[in-house]
Design an enzyme around this catalytic site. Structure first.
Site, mmCIF file in Angstrom:
data_model
loop_
_atom_site.group_PDB
_atom_site.id
_atom_site.type_symbol
_atom_site.label_atom_id
_atom_site.label_comp_id
_atom_site.label_asym_id
_atom_site.label_seq_id
_atom_site.Cartn_x
_atom_site.Cartn_y
_atom_site.Cartn_z
ATOM 1 C CE LYS A 119 -37.130 34.563 0.552
ATOM 2 N NZ LYS A 119 -35.681 34.357 0.786
ATOM 3 C CB SER A 169 -34.013 37.389 -1.061
ATOM 4 O OG SER A 169 -33.872 36.118 -0.516
ATOM 5 C CB SER A 187 -31.687 35.503 1.778
ATOM 6 O OG SER A 187 -30.972 35.838 0.622
#
Lengths: 473, 98, 478
Positions: C65, C140, C164
């Site tokens: 990420k 997210s 997330s």
């Protein structure tokens, strides 16, 4: 016109000595610009703080020396604000649970002792350094993250004299513990001053004004006096003191407004989530207590009470721990403490001063020092001879015991002295005649004896025996 | 009572500015949020507990503190890649007035 | 091959059928192919890094990420303020994967600064759901979920602060694991809410998650909140029998009076799932959990996370790094940089976060949120004395369409939309695995266990995955 009582509170920030910074491993010390750095110091995204054990140890030691109650579990909080020297946008400090609370120190002002109480002492980190030029500023992060111990006094001092005595006492504690070098000119010790005035007949404190970031004790004295005067003038003219933060203009010798209560920054303190609570073990505290040297105040008391040394001499001996340690080492070999103190304070320090040297330049082993003192105490040498021995040893950097041996022992054998006196009588018949005729020549005869023995006879014994011999004439 | 002025002051203290329309959205969000938080304030037992700042006790003591060994990781040369303005190996900004 | 499970890839690598270069090329090619449609990546590496480690992950490509620090490689947290930021250090999770020989092939898109749940607030555009381009994949960790769902890589690393990892895993039909707090070092994870942040894993099977977890977990001297306990090798424990294990689900979440057909189907799927649990010998019981506490989860979470986020992002001023905008004074620079660099949504969150931390508001807002957190976690721990895990539908809806207004703070208390936060409040290990399809979109079940008992949670999830039949689920697109 009413009289005003000033009240002063001091917040002292002191940089701690350690190899690495408070929350990161980068170097705490000298270095080329922007080189003592870790990513943690710059506040890059994703970094985490890791607490320095030595900074905690030193902080606990200081807290103990300040007679504080020590916290059981160590925790930290964030102080949030924006400023270019604060890379993370917050400072890690201790707000809710300072490492030490409710402490005190004893200061001495003009011969009388006073207890100055301390609200708390807490561990935090220093900011980066900024150089301000004509149109721009430059930031150096070497200082960012250095461990800083902030000590907050209660508002209980009432004069600049008390304030300076407090600062010097506090500073000396840091030096004694080797917790900090506390060099004001290097920014290692900085003071925020709080001043308020109340009328004599009032029973609550006046509004306080804070003056931030003073870098020398001499300036602290100045600032307090200037601010007291400023506040006094306002109050006397019927005005009101506003709670505000000011800074000091050294050039014009005035305190200058920085921000008012309305603009007061809300730091939004909350628990630092990246540092869990750390239990301080009994083991850790025990070891710290064991490693703690006796402090200035306790040593002074001992010298005065146990050794009969005068207050002033005790203060001189304990001002610098190195000197005090040396003194204690010397007397550990058995010589007389008062005699030792006398020679140090009455002679040695003066010698060092005159020759612009420091205590560390003295190359005399403690045991040797002690032995020489013993020689004087035992009457083998005179006080003057002692001083001469020291002077010669220091001047020529020669071993003191050897010099002492060369100087020879003082003559204190009664029979030997009597012999010498009789010899002097025989060699100076005219003077003896003068004496028999009533002339006061005793002092002159003493002089002859001294000359004959190169000052080695014990003066008081000689005096006594001479009187006896003169009687017999 | 949350007013736009309060919100603007908050934004200003956070060192940014927002569009006018955003303040309208924010006002509505605040209204909902504060209503929810008000309900929370009335929940049974809320007053009787300590706020939680860590998910659980980590039970660490001073043995876990970092040994005081110095180790510099980076210097200004490393930093340069992300610095817009610098001089004499220091970050340059317009003059900061105390 | 990148759309296969790790065992198969490992086997092919070991017997020479393929090599790590081919795998890397395959991953990168697929990534580029899917980039326009799905926008999984902020950065796709063009050169394969050397792999020096020797673990089961050696030579296997993966994605990180883009809020995880990678030295020398652009890391933006999908925010304009960091759009050109090159980190000077490696996150521990990245360092460990490098040492294990795994091959980084890209940095994935996320909701800006990890503060979002839709996958639509990335500075480089929205992320689309591989199962239906008209729908979001949530956030997210949007890109990390999508690239695994698309078979670009067998695993990726994400972060979970409120849900997330687990929410996009649910919407995207993949396995998403949030370990116990501190199990994986947070050093190098761009902080959103430090007391809620976790680094975790996306993969297409529980076993693959374990392979990765066994590499990335462990105490880190650089993270004071990382766990010290050695809790064994996960892969060795995933096949133990779960007979006799006790799970509970929350009555108030499942007993809903709703008109939504979709929700009814999700509940049906859940009921089927818990039947399968019982067939494995597990006990599954319904437990009542105070509704007022459940409804307080979301506002308490908003309070704590926004407050912490505001503080954590105070370093973004453009002074030492970041997309500095010039100005006539230092304040002007900071203001212009932050005004331009943050999206409006982020600013609104910061204003809220700042408000709750103000001296006069902390007691009733920030601290009360902390009290709710404690009440909820205490209640969970009480239940965990009698149960080994909480089992729930991961979310009460399938991946929503894009036109839904889901980033405005709303008034609806959908317990099923918020229960995952419990895993963050208490640092409980929590995994979401695909459990079926509703209206052609994946749905998911979540198991959350006692803190530090990652091995047990992974064990239960693995056995359940076996009987659910969605192991290895991947969405291939032509």
């Amino acid at each position: 016109m009413s009289s005003y009582i000033p009240t002063i509170g001091l917040e002292v920030h002191c940089e701690l000595k350690s190899n690495s910074k408070n929350f990161s491993s980068s170097k705490n010390g000298e270095g080329v610009v922007n080189s003592n750095l870790s990513v943690v110091d710059i506040g890059y995204p994703g970094i985490l703080p890791v607490v320095n054990k030595e900074a905690v140890r030193k902080s606990l030691m200081v807290a103990l020396a300040l007679n504080c109650e020590i916290v059981e579990k160590l925790s930290f909080d964030r102080k949030n604000y924006y400023y270019p020297d604060l890379p993370k946008g917050y400072q890690i400090t201790q707000f809710a649970n300072p490492i030490g609370i409710n402490g005190y120190v004893i200061i001495n002002v003009d011969g009388s002792e006073r207890k100055i109480t301390i609200h708390d002492t807490h561990l935090e980190e220093d900011t980066a350094n900024m150089d301000h030029l004509e149109t721009y500023s430059l930031i150096d992060y070497n200082r960012a993250g250095i461990p800083l111990l902030e000590t907050v006094s209660d508002p209980c001092m009432h004069s600049s004299k008390e304030a300076i005595a407090y600062l010097e006492t506090l500073r000396n504690i840091f030096l004694y513990l080797d917790a900090s070098d506390a060099k004001a000119d290097m920014g290692q010790i900085r003071v925020d001053i709080n001043v308020s005035l109340q009328r004599e007949d009032e029973n609550k404190l006046g509004t306080r004004v804070e003056i931030k970031n003073i870098n020398s004790f001499a300036t602290v004295k100045e600032v307090i006096e200037v601010e007291i005067k400023r506040q006094q003038e306002i109050l006397e003219s019927g005005g009101k003191i506003e709670q505000e933060t000011r800074r000091y203009d050294e050039v014009n010798k005035k305190t200058v407004f920085m921000r008012g209560k309305v603009d007061a920054i809300d730091y939004k303190y909350y628990r630092e989530p990246n540092i869990p609570e750390i239990k301080i073990t009994e083991e850790f505290i025990k070891k710290i207590k064991k490693d703690m040297p006796t402090l200035e105040y306790e040593r002074k008391r001992k010298y005065i009470n146990d050794y009969g040394i005068s207050f002033i001499d005790a203060a001189t001996l304990t001002k610098d721990k190195k000197l005090s340690d040396y003194f204690e080492d010397i007397i550990s070999y058995g010589c007389q403490p008062k005699d030792t103190s006398n020679i140090i304070v009455g002679f040695l320090l003066g010698y060092l001063n005159k020759n612009d040297k420091g205590i560390s330049s003295i190359n005399i082993a403690s045991k040797d020092f002690s032995d020489v003192i013993k020689m004087m105490t035992d009457g083998k040498i005179s006080n003057k001879q002692l001083k001469d021995i020291f002077t010669k040893s220091l001047d020529e950097d020669k071993n003191i015991l050897e010099i002492a041996k060369m100087t020879g022992n003082q003559i204190s054998d009664r029979k030997q002295i009597r012999e010498i006196i009789k010899e002097v009588f025989n060699d100076n018949s005219k003077i003896i005649e003068d004496y028999k005729n009533g002339k006061n020549v005793k002092g002159f005869i003493m002089g002859l004896i001294m000359k004959k023995t190169a000052g080695k006879v014990n003066p008081s014994l000689t005096n006594e025996i001479l009187a006896e011999e003169l009687e017999k004439l | 009572m949350i007013t736009k002025d309060i919100l603007k002051k908050l934004a200003s203290n956070l060192m940014f500015e927002m569009e006018e329309e955003e303040y309208d959205t924010l006002e509505k969000e605040f209204a909902i949020f504060l209503k929810q938080m008000d309900l929370i304030a009335h929940i049974k037992d809320v007053d009787g507990v300590e706020p939680m700042t860590f998910p659980f006790e980590l039970d660490i003591n001073d043995h876990f503190l970092r040994s005081d060994v110095a180790n510099n990781e980076i210097n200004f040369d490393d930093m340069k890649v992300n610095v817009k303005d610098y001089e004499e190996n220091k970050i340059k900004v317009p003059k900061v007035v105390e | 091959m990148t759309n296969k499970l790790i065992d198969e890839i490992r086997s092919s690598l070991d017997n020479g059928e393929i090599d790590s270069h081919m795998l890397f090329e395959e991953a990168v090619t697929k990534a580029k192919e899917y980039q326009k449609e799905y926008n999984c990546f902020v950065t796709i590496l063009d050169e394969k890094q050397e792999e020096n480690g020797n673990s089961i992950l050696r030579g296997i490509p993966y994605a990180l990420k883009d809020n995880i620090s990678t030295k020398g490689i652009l890391t933006t947290a999908s925010s304009n303020i960091l759009k050109d930021y090159i980190p000077l250090y490696d996150a521990t999770v990245y360092k460990k994967l490098k040492e294990a020989g795994a091959v980084l092939m890209g940095k994935t898109t996320l909701d800006e600064l990890a503060m979002g749940g839709t996958g639509t607030t990335c500075h480089t555009g929205i992320v689309r759901n591989p199962w239906d381009k008209r729908r979001m994949i949530g956030g997210s960790s949007a890109g990390s979920a999508a690239c695994v769902a698309l078979g670009i890589v067998p695993f990726s690393i994400g972060s979970d602060t409120g849900d997330s990892i687990r929410k996009p895993a649910a919407y995207g039909g993949v396995v998403g694991y949030k370990p116990t707090y501190g199990r994986v070092s947070r050093y190098g994870l761009f902080a959103f809410a430090s007391s809620l942040d976790h680094v975790g894993v996306f993969a297409r099977s529980v076993k693959d998650v374990c392979y990765v977890m066994d590499v990335i977990k462990g105490h880190d001297d650089k993270d004071m909140t990382s766990l010290v306990d050695h809790d064994g090798v996960y892969i060795d424990n995933i096949n133990r029998s779960v007979c006799g294990k006790k799970l509970f689900y929350i009555k108030e979440a499942i007993d809903i009076d709703s008109n939504s057909g979709e929700l009814k189907k999700i509940i049906d799927n859940f009921n089927t799932t818990i039947e399968k649990c019982r067939e494995l010998g597990m006990i599954v019981e319904e437990v009542s959990f105070r509704k007022d506490l459940l409804e307080a989860i979301y506002p308490a979470y908003m309070c704590i996370s926004c407050a912490e986020a505001t503080s954590n992002n105070s370093n973004l001023t453009g002074i030492a790094f970041g997309n500095r905008v010039d100005g006539h004074s230092i304040n002007d620079i900071m203001i212009k940089t932050r005004t331009k660099g943050f999206s409006e949504l982020i600013k609104r969150r910061f204003v809220l976060g700042s408000y709750v931390l103000q001296k006069e508001n902390q007691e009733k807002l920030f601290l009360n949120a902390g009290r709710i957190r404690r009440l909820i976690v205490d209640k969970m721990n009480e239940l965990f004395k009698n149960y080994d895990g909480l089992i729930m539908p991961s979310i009460g809806e399938i991946a929503p369409f894009f036109d839904k207004d889901s980033d405005r703070l709303s008034d609806e208390y959908l317990i099923l939309g918020n229960h995952l936060v419990i895993g963050n409040f208490g640092g409980f290990p929590s995994i979401s695995i695909p459990s079926g399809f509703v209206d052609k979109m994946p749905v998911s079940v979540n198991i959350t266990g006692r803190a530090r008992e990652d091995a047990l949670v992974l064990n239960i999830a693995n056995k359940l995955e076996e009987v659910l039949g969605y192991r290895g689920l991947v969405k291939e697109n032509e």
